[in-house]
Design an enzyme around this catalytic site. Sequence first.
Site, PDB file in Angstrom:
ATOM      1  N   ASN A  72     -17.639   4.576  -5.513  1.00  0.00           N
ATOM      2  CA  ASN A  72     -17.399   3.503  -6.475  1.00  0.00           C
ATOM      3  C   ASN A  72     -18.028   2.190  -6.005  1.00  0.00           C
ATOM      4  O   ASN A  72     -18.843   1.587  -6.710  1.00  0.00           O
ATOM      5  CB  ASN A  72     -15.887   3.352  -6.694  1.00  0.00           C
ATOM      6  CG  ASN A  72     -15.561   2.204  -7.615  1.00  0.00           C
ATOM      7  OD1 ASN A  72     -15.563   1.041  -7.202  1.00  0.00           O
ATOM      8  ND2 ASN A  72     -15.324   2.486  -8.878  1.00  0.00           N
ATOM      9  N   LYS A 122       0.840  -1.199   0.000  1.00  0.00           N
ATOM     10  CA  LYS A 122       0.000   0.000   0.000  1.00  0.00           C
ATOM     11  C   LYS A 122       0.868   1.239   0.000  1.00  0.00           C
ATOM     12  O   LYS A 122       1.998   1.209   0.513  1.00  0.00           O
ATOM     13  CB  LYS A 122      -0.869   0.034   1.273  1.00  0.00           C
ATOM     14  CG  LYS A 122      -2.130   0.872   1.136  1.00  0.00           C
ATOM     15  CD  LYS A 122      -3.222   0.105   0.442  1.00  0.00           C
ATOM     16  CE  LYS A 122      -4.430   0.953   0.158  1.00  0.00           C
ATOM     17  NZ  LYS A 122      -5.477   0.161  -0.494  1.00  0.00           N
ATOM     18  N   GLY A 128     -22.650   4.522   1.766  1.00  0.00           N
ATOM     19  CA  GLY A 128     -21.592   4.905   0.828  1.00  0.00           C
ATOM     20  C   GLY A 128     -22.139   4.781  -0.582  1.00  0.00           C
ATOM     21  O   GLY A 128     -22.674   3.727  -0.956  1.00  0.00           O
TER      22      GLY A 128
HETATM   23  P1  NAD Z   1     -15.343   6.479  -2.835  1.00  0.00           P
HETATM   24  O1  NAD Z   1     -14.534   7.653  -2.394  1.00  0.00           O
HETATM   25  O2  NAD Z   1     -15.664   6.307  -4.274  1.00  0.00           O
HETATM   26  O3  NAD Z   1     -16.740   6.471  -2.046  1.00  0.00           O
HETATM   27  C1  NAD Z   1     -16.837   6.607  -0.662  1.00  0.00           C
HETATM   28  C2  NAD Z   1     -18.288   6.902  -0.305  1.00  0.00           C
HETATM   29  O4  NAD Z   1     -18.429   6.918   1.108  1.00  0.00           O
HETATM   30  C3  NAD Z   1     -18.790   8.264  -0.787  1.00  0.00           C
HETATM   31  O5  NAD Z   1     -20.143   8.135  -1.177  1.00  0.00           O
HETATM   32  C4  NAD Z   1     -18.677   9.141   0.451  1.00  0.00           C
HETATM   33  O6  NAD Z   1     -19.583  10.247   0.435  1.00  0.00           O
HETATM   34  C5  NAD Z   1     -19.047   8.140   1.517  1.00  0.00           C
HETATM   35  N1  NAD Z   1     -18.571   8.481   2.839  1.00  0.00           N
HETATM   36  C6  NAD Z   1     -17.367   9.006   3.180  1.00  0.00           C
HETATM   37  N2  NAD Z   1     -17.301   9.199   4.513  1.00  0.00           N
HETATM   38  C7  NAD Z   1     -18.484   8.779   5.020  1.00  0.00           C
HETATM   39  C8  NAD Z   1     -19.032   8.723   6.312  1.00  0.00           C
HETATM   40  N3  NAD Z   1     -18.342   9.141   7.372  1.00  0.00           N
HETATM   41  N4  NAD Z   1     -20.304   8.226   6.459  1.00  0.00           N
HETATM   42  C9  NAD Z   1     -20.990   7.809   5.396  1.00  0.00           C
HETATM   43  N5  NAD Z   1     -20.537   7.837   4.147  1.00  0.00           N
HETATM   44  C10 NAD Z   1     -19.291   8.326   3.957  1.00  0.00           C
HETATM   45  O7  NAD Z   1     -14.591   5.193  -2.255  1.00  0.00           O
HETATM   46  P2  NAD Z   1     -14.729   3.678  -2.742  1.00  0.00           P
HETATM   47  O8  NAD Z   1     -13.682   3.413  -3.755  1.00  0.00           O
HETATM   48  O9  NAD Z   1     -16.151   3.389  -3.031  1.00  0.00           O
HETATM   49  O10 NAD Z   1     -14.256   2.904  -1.421  1.00  0.00           O
HETATM   50  C11 NAD Z   1     -15.145   2.699  -0.323  1.00  0.00           C
HETATM   51  C12 NAD Z   1     -14.540   1.657   0.610  1.00  0.00           C
HETATM   52  O11 NAD Z   1     -14.315   0.444  -0.098  1.00  0.00           O
HETATM   53  C13 NAD Z   1     -13.173   2.015   1.225  1.00  0.00           C
HETATM   54  O12 NAD Z   1     -13.106   1.423   2.493  1.00  0.00           O
HETATM   55  C14 NAD Z   1     -12.180   1.343   0.289  1.00  0.00           C
HETATM   56  O13 NAD Z   1     -10.932   1.082   0.917  1.00  0.00           O
HETATM   57  C15 NAD Z   1     -12.944   0.050   0.010  1.00  0.00           C
HETATM   58  N6  NAD Z   1     -12.534  -0.640  -1.209  1.00  0.00           N
HETATM   59  C16 NAD Z   1     -12.570  -0.030  -2.420  1.00  0.00           C
HETATM   60  C17 NAD Z   1     -12.207  -0.735  -3.564  1.00  0.00           C
HETATM   61  C18 NAD Z   1     -12.300  -0.118  -4.932  1.00  0.00           C
HETATM   62  O14 NAD Z   1     -12.005  -0.832  -5.915  1.00  0.00           O
HETATM   63  N7  NAD Z   1     -12.721   1.121  -5.080  1.00  0.00           N
HETATM   64  C19 NAD Z   1     -11.773  -2.072  -3.457  1.00  0.00           C
HETATM   65  C20 NAD Z   1     -11.764  -2.684  -2.206  1.00  0.00           C
HETATM   66  C21 NAD Z   1     -12.151  -1.953  -1.088  1.00  0.00           C
END
Ligand code: NAD
Length: 400
Positions: A207, A97, A204
């Site tokens: 993505n 990471k 959330g």
């Molecule tokens: P993102 O930034 O696209 O979306 C995050 C979402 O969470 C947004 O809608 C944001 O408004 C919301 N959010 C942020 N803080 C918040 C809070 N305190 N309460 C409620 N909602 C809140 O991020 P993502 O890529 O969707 O990732 C989300 C999670 O999934 C993270 O933990 C990330 O590590 C994990 N993840 C992502 C991927 C990927 O491919 N994108 C893969 C594995 C794990």
Amino acid sequence: MESVNLDKISKYLKISDNARFLLEHSEKRAIFTLTVRVSEDRILAAEAYVVYHNTARGPAKGGIRLSSHVTLEETTDLAERMTWKTALVKVPFGGGKTGIVIEPTTMTLFERINLFHEYVHLMQGDLGAGAYVPAPDLGSGPQDMAIIYGETHHLESVTGKPPRVGGLPGRLEATGRGVAHAARIALNTFLGMPVQGATVAIQGFGNVGSWSAKFLADWGAKVVAVSDVTAGIYDSKGLNVDRLKGFHLRHGEIKDAGGERLTNAELLGLEVDCLIPAAVENVITAETAGNVRASIVVEGANGPTTAAADDILAEKGIKVVPDILANAGGVIASYIEWRKAKSGSITGREEVFESIEQLIGSTFEEVSSVAAENRTTHRTAAQICAVGEVISAMHDRGWL
Ligand code: NAD
């Protein structure tokens, strides 16, 4: 919560002192300062952390997180999670990471380009050798990966690139596709019900959350609530996810998209078949776990449930599909993109989805049988499988 509790796992799996030492210590934890001149009189300086937790099974794999709050500890925890996730679904990567301490939302494109050029200059040796294969994480995206590729000249040096620049069709939706598929299997396995008509609440709408919602709704589930950092919305008859995705694309948030408003805390307490936390870590805590009324929890986010909350959910009989299984679709797609770059082959979106479903499905089965054999939760079973896989690989490498 810590990604794996080795004390707990050692009750089920023999972990020698040497193995334990290696698993408790990251192979590499580097701190860099990225210094970039962004204009005649302004220099941008950002601390960057690069952690390789364990590379017994392959090159370190893990995204680049840009955040003004990211720490070395958080980067280390996320690298460790990648070790377990890649081992659990058996893609040939180790855990890594990067965390860069910078506020990504206010950076100009010019600043980003120069920041990533500097990042590649500092990491050139490892990126060129293929020892670390980064990808997007919170605060970084496909364009940044295209910039990294431009500096290394090797398509396989980075994943999550735009499809036009050696990226993978379906990579964007991959994690959500895997989460939705894990939810579909869990509904069937734990509740004996089909996805059609199942009620789902998703925290959330980024993505992971929005694509999980889209696929589940397409398969006939009733997505009754979604939220983002600003607020949540609820409709007992099921939200129109396509319309919401369009609204989110135009406005960047969902709070004014219509429907009944609810808070994030209320969303976590809804009585639904399936709750998907897909936003940030530590949202289901000892304080909030008692309010959870969902029948199953599928972890879209990394680490959304604290250790204390996990025990409470288990006592309440709420089944949890752990993050290292539920959200592995992203790293599975990354593996396909990396393989495609190495071989020069062409892979289509449907083929990517098929591979994700096949791997998440077979891993779910393996985890279910280990859970049944050891009379334990799916989280502990997934950790038994992942830790066992890494220890075996360390034996193969002659490290133990
Ligand atoms: P993102 O930034 O696209 O979306 C995050 C979402 O969470 C947004 O809608 C944001 O408004 C919301 N959010 C942020 N803080 C918040 C809070 N305190 N309460 C409620 N909602 C809140 O991020 P993502 O890529 O969707 O990732 C989300 C999670 O999934 C993270 O933990 C990330 O590590 C994990 N993840 C992502 C991927 C990927 O491919 N994108 C893969 C594995 C794990």
